[in-house]
Motif scaffolding. Structure first.
Motif, PDB file in Angstrom:
ATOM      1  N   TRP A 100       9.076  10.818  -6.474  1.00  0.00           N
ATOM      2  CA  TRP A 100       8.752  10.069  -7.849  1.00  0.00           C
ATOM      3  C   TRP A 100       9.138  10.824  -9.013  1.00  0.00           C
ATOM      4  CZ3 TRP A 100       2.985   9.229  -9.883  1.00  0.00           C
ATOM      5  CH2 TRP A 100       3.239   8.066 -10.998  1.00  0.00           C
ATOM      6  N   ARG A 101       8.691  12.006  -9.103  1.00  0.00           N
ATOM      7  CA  ARG A 101       8.920  12.965 -10.047  1.00  0.00           C
ATOM      8  C   ARG A 101       8.533  14.414  -9.966  1.00  0.00           C
ATOM      9  NH1 ARG A 101       4.094  11.156 -14.505  1.00  0.00           N
ATOM     10  NH2 ARG A 101       5.643   9.471 -14.726  1.00  0.00           N
ATOM     11  N   VAL A 102       8.936  15.267 -10.801  1.00  0.00           N
ATOM     12  CA  VAL A 102       8.605  16.495 -10.884  1.00  0.00           C
ATOM     13  C   VAL A 102       7.678  16.580 -12.263  1.00  0.00           C
ATOM     14  CG1 VAL A 102       9.166  19.045 -11.043  1.00  0.00           C
ATOM     15  CG2 VAL A 102      10.192  17.502  -9.387  1.00  0.00           C
ATOM     16  N   LEU A 103       6.575  17.141 -12.511  1.00  0.00           N
ATOM     17  CA  LEU A 103       5.775  17.469 -13.537  1.00  0.00           C
ATOM     18  C   LEU A 103       5.435  18.701 -13.598  1.00  0.00           C
ATOM     19  CD1 LEU A 103       3.225  14.200 -13.414  1.00  0.00           C
ATOM     20  CD2 LEU A 103       5.050  14.606 -14.978  1.00  0.00           C
ATOM     21  N   GLY A 104       6.434  19.516 -14.321  1.00  0.00           N
ATOM     22  CA  GLY A 104       5.965  21.091 -14.596  1.00  0.00           C
ATOM     23  C   GLY A 104       6.096  21.758 -13.121  1.00  0.00           C
TER      24      GLY A 104
ATOM     25  N   VAL B 114       0.904  -1.255  -0.066  1.00  0.00           N
ATOM     26  CA  VAL B 114       0.058  -0.324  -0.033  1.00  0.00           C
ATOM     27  C   VAL B 114       0.919   1.121  -0.089  1.00  0.00           C
ATOM     28  CG1 VAL B 114      -1.872   1.318   0.981  1.00  0.00           C
ATOM     29  CG2 VAL B 114      -1.865  -1.402   1.305  1.00  0.00           C
ATOM     30  N   VAL B 115       0.705   1.903  -0.964  1.00  0.00           N
ATOM     31  CA  VAL B 115       1.799   3.047  -1.258  1.00  0.00           C
ATOM     32  C   VAL B 115       0.847   4.573  -1.057  1.00  0.00           C
ATOM     33  CG1 VAL B 115       3.163   4.398  -2.891  1.00  0.00           C
ATOM     34  CG2 VAL B 115       3.070   2.025  -2.631  1.00  0.00           C
ATOM     35  N   LEU B 116       1.267   5.410  -0.185  1.00  0.00           N
ATOM     36  CA  LEU B 116       0.920   6.866  -0.172  1.00  0.00           C
ATOM     37  C   LEU B 116       1.471   7.848  -1.164  1.00  0.00           C
ATOM     38  CD1 LEU B 116      -0.771   8.963   1.251  1.00  0.00           C
ATOM     39  CD2 LEU B 116       1.040   9.476   2.991  1.00  0.00           C
ATOM     40  N   PHE B 117       0.795   8.375  -1.941  1.00  0.00           N
ATOM     41  CA  PHE B 117       1.255   9.358  -2.730  1.00  0.00           C
ATOM     42  C   PHE B 117       0.788  10.654  -2.574  1.00  0.00           C
ATOM     43  CE2 PHE B 117       0.746   5.417  -5.278  1.00  0.00           C
ATOM     44  CZ  PHE B 117       1.652   5.428  -6.331  1.00  0.00           C
ATOM     45  N   PHE B 118       1.665  11.696  -2.368  1.00  0.00           N
ATOM     46  CA  PHE B 118       1.200  13.062  -2.168  1.00  0.00           C
ATOM     47  C   PHE B 118       2.065  13.918  -2.929  1.00  0.00           C
ATOM     48  CE2 PHE B 118       4.186  11.614   0.737  1.00  0.00           C
ATOM     49  CZ  PHE B 118       5.362  12.700   1.009  1.00  0.00           C
ATOM     50  N   SER B 119       1.473  15.013  -3.443  1.00  0.00           N
ATOM     51  CA  SER B 119       1.917  16.309  -4.468  1.00  0.00           C
ATOM     52  C   SER B 119       1.897  17.530  -3.835  1.00  0.00           C
ATOM     53  CB  SER B 119       1.135  15.910  -5.500  1.00  0.00           C
ATOM     54  OG  SER B 119      -0.202  16.535  -5.540  1.00  0.00           O
TER      55      SER B 119
END
Length: 513
Positions: free
Chosen positions: A92-96, A45-50
């Motif tokens: 994970w990444r930078v999008l714009g 189970v992975v938490l994603f936050f931006s």
């Protein structure tokens, strides 16, 4: 009647035993392969936050030259804040103008803690931006400080993710997998890391339903953290929206997270959600306008007429659970979190090969030479509970000797001095052996091999075993004397590969120093 020859009977019996032995070995290998395959496709189970930069386009227009430097520093500060406050997280990444982070979840209380920390990072960073503290650096940002309109908005969601490794694996293709993690090798020495799936897409959809200074949560995430009363009080249903491709385009709750206590450090008071709105917020924001209208019992034309679906979060979340048939999914997420095993394996590992540096730490006293060994924790990904010598990993910007001293001090609370080749211009530890191990992220794909060197290091000062404090890496330490070598297998039943050989070699070299 033909009489059987005793020799032939014995030969048949021996062949039978050999066949049975082979059959047993095949069964063991089969079971091992099944275990490895099961481990390879185990879900996390992975938490994603931006964090998304607000007003960046306007800022770039006003500050045509230099804005890239400002945004780069902002993302750097966010990355450092996240890494310091949420141990084990990865970018994970930078999008714009958006930076996305991930972390594996091992406990529901841990999940609530992470969400609160993400919110506090957002609040503190916005405060620094608004007060100009972010620009108080050696860089000449005075003009950009005066023209600062930057802010942040945040989103968070969770997903059960399979690290599929080789997508051509037949068993993987047969699994019921909603979300996957895959590595693509774009060219020699470079990899692209990608998460794909329904819940990943949902996360990006809900991220559009937030705004300056707000944090939006996915439904699954909101439901899990709502099981604690305090966290439940931080949840606010703003409205319901049809999000493209989510829940078959049926209404989805827009849930904002707001912790009033997060503002205490900066504003010396708690700030409730409604108090955080400006007086003209409804004119400036369609979401806030809907927030107020949905709570107006006299308002006509609302899509959902039951006001409890807005004002009673616990009722609304459970009503949605029942009506959307999500109980099984939530139960599955909770079970995966409950069964999760802590490990140090990371998803985003840009290093295709690591250099491991083992230091065999020793001291001399009246009894002779003593070598320090350590037992790995049972929760380690590899060699659980086995005895070893510790390990550091080489980094680009430090010497091997410096890195060994730093990491062994951190792991064992020990001061050491690596045995250096003083006759060389570049003074680094003298290797006494080399080895290789599977790369950290090896699953069921063709495995990469990390390389390792084994060196010696002299212990500085009077180090005692009680100086060691248990860590997530090791549970205890012990001295080994040369007289122990005769019974080393019985003293240390569980050993890393070449443990005994490394001890013998080390004693030989130490005596020759």
């Amino acid at each position: 009647m033909v009489e059987k020859m005793p020799g032939a009977v014995k030969m048949v019996e021996d062949m039978g035993k050999q066949l049975q032995s082979i059959s047993n070995e095949i069964d063991k290998l089969s079971q091992k392969n099944e275990i490895e395959e099961e481990r390879a496709i185990k879900k996390d189970v992975v938490l994603f936050f931006s964090f998304d930069v607000v007003n960046s386009t306007s800022y770039k227009t006003v500050n045509y030259y230099g804005w890239a430097q400002v945004l780069n520093l902002l993302f750097k500060e966010l990355r450092e804040e996240v890494c310091n406050k949420i141990k084990g997280s990865e970018m994970w990444r930078v999008l714009g103008d958006e930076a996305i982070f991930i972390i594996k979840i091992r406990d529901e209380d841990e999940l609530r803690e992470y969400i609160n920390k993400v919110f506090k990072i957002m609040v503190s960073t916005i405060y620094k931006l608004k007060k100009g503290e972010f620009f108080n650096s050696d860089n000449n940002f005075n003009l950009m400080k005066l023209q600062n309109i930057l802010s942040l908005k945040t989103a968070a969601w969770i997903a059960a993710v399979n690290d599929v490794g080789d997508i051509s694996n037949k068993r993987i293709l047969q699994e019921d997998v909603d979300n996957i993690f895959e590595r693509y090798q774009s060219q020699e020495g470079y990899e692209i890391f990608e998460f794909l799936g329904n819940d990943i897409d949902t996360g990006f959809r809900i991220a559009t339903q937030t705004q300056d200074g707000r944090m939006v949560l996915g439904y699954d995430l909101a439901y899990l953290i709502s099981q604690k009363t305090e966290s439940l009080s931080y949840l606010h249903i703003i409205t319901y929206k049809k999000l493209k491709g989510v829940w078959k385009d049926k209404l989805y709750p827009v849930i904002w997270y707001h912790d009033p206590k997060a503002y205490l450090e900066f504003y010396k008071k708690e700030i409730q959600l409604q108090d955080s709105f400006t007086f003209d917020a409804s004119d400036e924001s369609e979401l806030i306008k809907e927030y107020y209208e949905n709570r107006d019992i006299y308002k006509t034309g609302k899509t959902i007429h039951d006001v409890r679906m807005y004002t009673e979060v616990y009722f609304a979340l459970n009503k949605i659970l029942q009506d959307r048939g999500l109980a099984e999914k939530i139960d599955n997420l909770q079970q995966l979190i409950k069964d999760a095993i802590f490990d140090h394996a990371r998803y985003i590992d840009p290093e295709l090969m690591q250099v491991h540096c083992v230091a065999v730490c020793f001291k001399r006293d009246e009894a002779g030479i003593k070598i320090l060994v350590a037992q790995r924790q049972e929760t380690r990904e590899r060699h659980r509970g086995q005895w070893e010598f510790g390990c550091a990993k080489a980094v680009i910007d430090k010497s091997i000797a410096q890195r060994i001293k730093e990491e062994y001090k951190q792991d064992f609370n020990i001061d050491i001095e690596p045995v250096i080749d003083v006759n060389r211009e570049i003074q680094e530890p003298i290797p006494i052996a080399l080895y290789q191990i599977d790369h950290t992220n090896c699953m069921n794909r063709t495995c990469k091999k990390d390389k390792g060197i084994i060196t010696l290091a002299k212990i500085i000062g009077d180090y005692k075993l009680e100086d060691f404090k248990m860590t997530s890496k090791h549970k205890k330490v012990q001295w080994v004397e040369e007289s122990d070598l005769a019974n080393i297998k019985s003293i240390f039943e569980k050993q890393v590969p070449d443990f005994e050989q490394t001890l013998k070699k080390s004693f030989e070299v130490i005596k020759s120093l």
